[in-house]
Design a protein around this motif. Sequence first.
Motif, PDB file in Angstrom:
ATOM      1  N   GLN A 197       0.836  -1.207   0.000  1.00  0.00           N
ATOM      2  CA  GLN A 197       0.000   0.000   0.000  1.00  0.00           C
ATOM      3  C   GLN A 197       0.868   1.254   0.000  1.00  0.00           C
ATOM      4  OE1 GLN A 197      -2.317  -0.829   3.532  1.00  0.00           O
ATOM      5  NE2 GLN A 197      -3.994  -1.729   2.357  1.00  0.00           N
ATOM      6  N   THR A 198       1.954   1.225   0.767  1.00  0.00           N
ATOM      7  CA  THR A 198       2.871   2.366   0.796  1.00  0.00           C
ATOM      8  C   THR A 198       3.516   2.570  -0.554  1.00  0.00           C
ATOM      9  OG1 THR A 198       3.347   1.976   3.143  1.00  0.00           O
ATOM     10  CG2 THR A 198       4.915   3.328   1.914  1.00  0.00           C
ATOM     11  N   ARG A 199       3.921   1.485  -1.182  1.00  0.00           N
ATOM     12  CA  ARG A 199       4.530   1.561  -2.505  1.00  0.00           C
ATOM     13  C   ARG A 199       3.564   2.185  -3.510  1.00  0.00           C
ATOM     14  NH1 ARG A 199       8.984   1.199  -6.121  1.00  0.00           N
ATOM     15  NH2 ARG A 199       8.108   0.651  -8.143  1.00  0.00           N
ATOM     16  N   GLU A 200       2.319   1.758  -3.493  1.00  0.00           N
ATOM     17  CA  GLU A 200       1.340   2.270  -4.457  1.00  0.00           C
ATOM     18  C   GLU A 200       1.030   3.743  -4.213  1.00  0.00           C
ATOM     19  OE1 GLU A 200      -1.150   2.381  -7.708  1.00  0.00           O
ATOM     20  OE2 GLU A 200       0.390   0.936  -7.120  1.00  0.00           O
ATOM     21  N   LYS A 201       1.039   4.145  -2.945  1.00  0.00           N
ATOM     22  CA  LYS A 201       0.761   5.546  -2.641  1.00  0.00           C
ATOM     23  C   LYS A 201       1.910   6.450  -3.048  1.00  0.00           C
ATOM     24  CE  LYS A 201      -2.407   4.798   1.258  1.00  0.00           C
ATOM     25  NZ  LYS A 201      -2.598   4.951   2.718  1.00  0.00           N
ATOM     26  N   THR A 202       3.127   5.970  -2.880  1.00  0.00           N
ATOM     27  CA  THR A 202       4.296   6.805  -3.152  1.00  0.00           C
ATOM     28  C   THR A 202       4.797   6.669  -4.591  1.00  0.00           C
ATOM     29  OG1 THR A 202       5.735   5.062  -2.285  1.00  0.00           O
ATOM     30  CG2 THR A 202       5.047   6.790  -0.766  1.00  0.00           C
ATOM     31  N   VAL A 203       4.639   5.481  -5.173  1.00  0.00           N
ATOM     32  CA  VAL A 203       5.015   5.251  -6.580  1.00  0.00           C
ATOM     33  C   VAL A 203       3.849   4.546  -7.252  1.00  0.00           C
ATOM     34  CG1 VAL A 203       6.779   4.335  -8.143  1.00  0.00           C
ATOM     35  CG2 VAL A 203       7.394   4.915  -5.788  1.00  0.00           C
ATOM     36  N   PRO A 204       2.774   5.292  -7.559  1.00  0.00           N
ATOM     37  CA  PRO A 204       1.547   4.675  -8.077  1.00  0.00           C
ATOM     38  C   PRO A 204       1.758   3.986  -9.422  1.00  0.00           C
ATOM     39  CG  PRO A 204       1.448   7.062  -8.256  1.00  0.00           C
ATOM     40  CD  PRO A 204       2.649   6.744  -7.431  1.00  0.00           C
ATOM     41  N   ARG A 205       1.325   2.764  -9.493  1.00  0.00           N
ATOM     42  CA  ARG A 205       1.417   1.996 -10.720  1.00  0.00           C
ATOM     43  C   ARG A 205       0.100   1.264 -11.016  1.00  0.00           C
ATOM     44  NH1 ARG A 205       5.043   4.778 -11.964  1.00  0.00           N
ATOM     45  NH2 ARG A 205       7.205   4.218 -12.450  1.00  0.00           N
ATOM     46  N   ARG A 206      -0.397   0.510 -10.058  1.00  0.00           N
ATOM     47  CA  ARG A 206      -1.571  -0.339 -10.288  1.00  0.00           C
ATOM     48  C   ARG A 206      -2.801   0.455 -10.713  1.00  0.00           C
ATOM     49  NH1 ARG A 206      -1.303  -5.594  -8.282  1.00  0.00           N
ATOM     50  NH2 ARG A 206      -3.569  -5.629  -8.047  1.00  0.00           N
ATOM     51  N   SER A 207      -3.030   1.593 -10.064  1.00  0.00           N
ATOM     52  CA  SER A 207      -4.227   2.369 -10.386  1.00  0.00           C
ATOM     53  C   SER A 207      -4.239   2.858 -11.830  1.00  0.00           C
ATOM     54  CB  SER A 207      -4.346   3.565  -9.438  1.00  0.00           C
ATOM     55  OG  SER A 207      -3.207   4.410  -9.552  1.00  0.00           O
ATOM     56  N   GLY A 208      -3.065   2.990 -12.416  1.00  0.00           N
ATOM     57  CA  GLY A 208      -2.980   3.488 -13.781  1.00  0.00           C
ATOM     58  C   GLY A 208      -3.125   2.433 -14.852  1.00  0.00           C
ATOM     59  N   VAL A 209      -3.202   1.157 -14.431  1.00  0.00           N
ATOM     60  CA  VAL A 209      -3.266   0.088 -15.430  1.00  0.00           C
ATOM     61  C   VAL A 209      -4.599  -0.670 -15.434  1.00  0.00           C
ATOM     62  CG1 VAL A 209      -0.775  -0.216 -15.182  1.00  0.00           C
ATOM     63  CG2 VAL A 209      -2.308  -1.771 -13.995  1.00  0.00           C
ATOM     64  N   GLU A 210      -5.405  -0.506 -14.412  1.00  0.00           N
ATOM     65  CA  GLU A 210      -6.617  -1.313 -14.273  1.00  0.00           C
ATOM     66  C   GLU A 210      -7.560  -1.181 -15.473  1.00  0.00           C
ATOM     67  OE1 GLU A 210      -8.473  -0.396 -10.591  1.00  0.00           O
ATOM     68  OE2 GLU A 210      -6.866  -1.230  -9.358  1.00  0.00           O
ATOM     69  N   ALA A 211      -7.952   0.045 -15.805  1.00  0.00           N
ATOM     70  CA  ALA A 211      -8.901   0.252 -16.903  1.00  0.00           C
ATOM     71  C   ALA A 211      -8.326  -0.155 -18.259  1.00  0.00           C
ATOM     72  CB  ALA A 211      -9.365   1.709 -16.928  1.00  0.00           C
ATOM     73  N   PRO A 212      -7.075   0.244 -18.598  1.00  0.00           N
ATOM     74  CA  PRO A 212      -6.509  -0.181 -19.878  1.00  0.00           C
ATOM     75  C   PRO A 212      -6.386  -1.702 -20.004  1.00  0.00           C
ATOM     76  CG  PRO A 212      -5.283   1.684 -19.012  1.00  0.00           C
ATOM     77  CD  PRO A 212      -6.205   1.233 -17.927  1.00  0.00           C
ATOM     78  N   LEU A 213      -6.035  -2.381 -18.911  1.00  0.00           N
ATOM     79  CA  LEU A 213      -5.917  -3.835 -18.955  1.00  0.00           C
ATOM     80  C   LEU A 213      -7.268  -4.500 -19.191  1.00  0.00           C
ATOM     81  CD1 LEU A 213      -3.398  -5.167 -16.274  1.00  0.00           C
ATOM     82  CD2 LEU A 213      -3.186  -5.093 -18.746  1.00  0.00           C
ATOM     83  N   ALA A 214      -8.288  -4.019 -18.506  1.00  0.00           N
ATOM     84  CA  ALA A 214      -9.626  -4.583 -18.676  1.00  0.00           C
ATOM     85  C   ALA A 214     -10.101  -4.407 -20.116  1.00  0.00           C
ATOM     86  CB  ALA A 214     -10.602  -3.925 -17.706  1.00  0.00           C
ATOM     87  N   ALA A 215      -9.858  -3.237 -20.690  1.00  0.00           N
ATOM     88  CA  ALA A 215     -10.265  -2.973 -22.076  1.00  0.00           C
ATOM     89  C   ALA A 215      -9.494  -3.863 -23.039  1.00  0.00           C
ATOM     90  CB  ALA A 215     -10.027  -1.501 -22.408  1.00  0.00           C
ATOM     91  N   LEU A 216      -8.209  -4.064 -22.773  1.00  0.00           N
ATOM     92  CA  LEU A 216      -7.369  -4.888 -23.633  1.00  0.00           C
ATOM     93  C   LEU A 216      -7.815  -6.348 -23.605  1.00  0.00           C
ATOM     94  CD1 LEU A 216      -4.844  -4.929 -25.447  1.00  0.00           C
ATOM     95  CD2 LEU A 216      -3.456  -5.240 -23.387  1.00  0.00           C
ATOM     96  N   ALA A 217      -8.108  -6.861 -22.426  1.00  0.00           N
ATOM     97  CA  ALA A 217      -8.577  -8.239 -22.308  1.00  0.00           C
ATOM     98  C   ALA A 217      -9.926  -8.417 -22.987  1.00  0.00           C
ATOM     99  CB  ALA A 217      -8.673  -8.632 -20.833  1.00  0.00           C
ATOM    100  N   ASP A 218     -10.774  -7.391 -22.891  1.00  0.00           N
ATOM    101  CA  ASP A 218     -12.108  -7.479 -23.480  1.00  0.00           C
ATOM    102  C   ASP A 218     -12.056  -7.526 -25.002  1.00  0.00           C
ATOM    103  OD1 ASP A 218     -15.103  -7.264 -23.253  1.00  0.00           O
ATOM    104  OD2 ASP A 218     -14.723  -5.418 -24.369  1.00  0.00           O
ATOM    105  N   VAL A 219     -11.249  -6.669 -25.602  1.00  0.00           N
ATOM    106  CA  VAL A 219     -11.236  -6.585 -27.071  1.00  0.00           C
ATOM    107  C   VAL A 219     -10.450  -7.735 -27.703  1.00  0.00           C
ATOM    108  CG1 VAL A 219      -9.176  -5.147 -27.317  1.00  0.00           C
ATOM    109  CG2 VAL A 219     -11.015  -4.960 -28.997  1.00  0.00           C
ATOM    110  N   THR A 220      -9.435  -8.251 -27.007  1.00  0.00           N
ATOM    111  CA  THR A 220      -8.635  -9.339 -27.576  1.00  0.00           C
ATOM    112  C   THR A 220      -9.164 -10.722 -27.214  1.00  0.00           C
ATOM    113  OG1 THR A 220      -7.103  -9.424 -25.684  1.00  0.00           O
ATOM    114  CG2 THR A 220      -6.556  -7.918 -27.512  1.00  0.00           C
ATOM    115  N   GLY A 221      -9.904 -10.802 -26.116  1.00  0.00           N
ATOM    116  CA  GLY A 221     -10.397 -12.097 -25.666  1.00  0.00           C
ATOM    117  C   GLY A 221      -9.319 -12.961 -25.033  1.00  0.00           C
TER     118      GLY A 221
END
Length: 269
Positions: A70-94
């Motif tokens: 949690q500290t890592r994500e707050k100080t060096v955010p990564r996961r929050s920036g990938v959730e929506a793009p990953l979901a869209a990518l999985a949806d369109v490619t199957g």
Amino acid sequence: MSSATKTLELLNYFSASRPEIGLSQLCKLAGRDKATTYRHLQALEETGFVEQNPETKRYRLGPFVLQLAQTREKTVPRRSGVEAPLAALADVTGETSHVSVLSGLSVYPLMSCESPKHSIRAIIDVRTFALHATASGMCALAFGPAELLTVAQENLEVFTSKTARTSGDLASAIETVRETGFGRSNRTFEDEIYGLSVPIFDQTEKFAGAVSVASVAARFTSKQEPIIQQNLIAASRKITHNWGGKIPAAIEAVWAKSLSSSQIMEPAS
């Protein structure tokens, strides 16, 4: 290797597919004697890195790991920036989409998203991505720091009959990635998986990780490839933007050339 390093190294053996590990099993995995392993586990348990399941008596990751994450994500955010793009990518490619991050001289899994369109799909369950045998690793070798090549050359582990076995084979594959802008693993890590990957950049304007699609090899076709490529590029642009970065002009140019070539090769419907 220091005692502290050996102690912390035990954490690497826990994964989604192996969330709990008994003392005897951990001794075998780490190649250490029981007394030493137990002493290291006690140190990890005292600091909250692991805890013992009172029912099974096996060890699992402890609450302090969550606090660090949690500290890592707050100080060096990564996961929050990938959730929506990953979901869209999985949806369109199957297929399964996932993001990896470079830390030091290793490429680690950050997040994956499986498509529900198929009952049989790729599962991302690794501690680190093999640099010479995975699409994510090939992206890191092509666009990341030069020191990674030495690491890869020193560990050319053979996973399948198609894994690069020599420095020459690896150099040729890396050059192809640079020319096309796409990391590729055609059954080089797992016999059943075909991977495509593109680099991600952050606010430093340097390679920060990769976004990938892991397809079941039997489903991968030449018609599907440009669709995956186009959507990988879109995901990379979005994630790079979310991470405060910008895609280098040279990479954009290579992508444009690759997509143009694939469209020319694709027969008209």
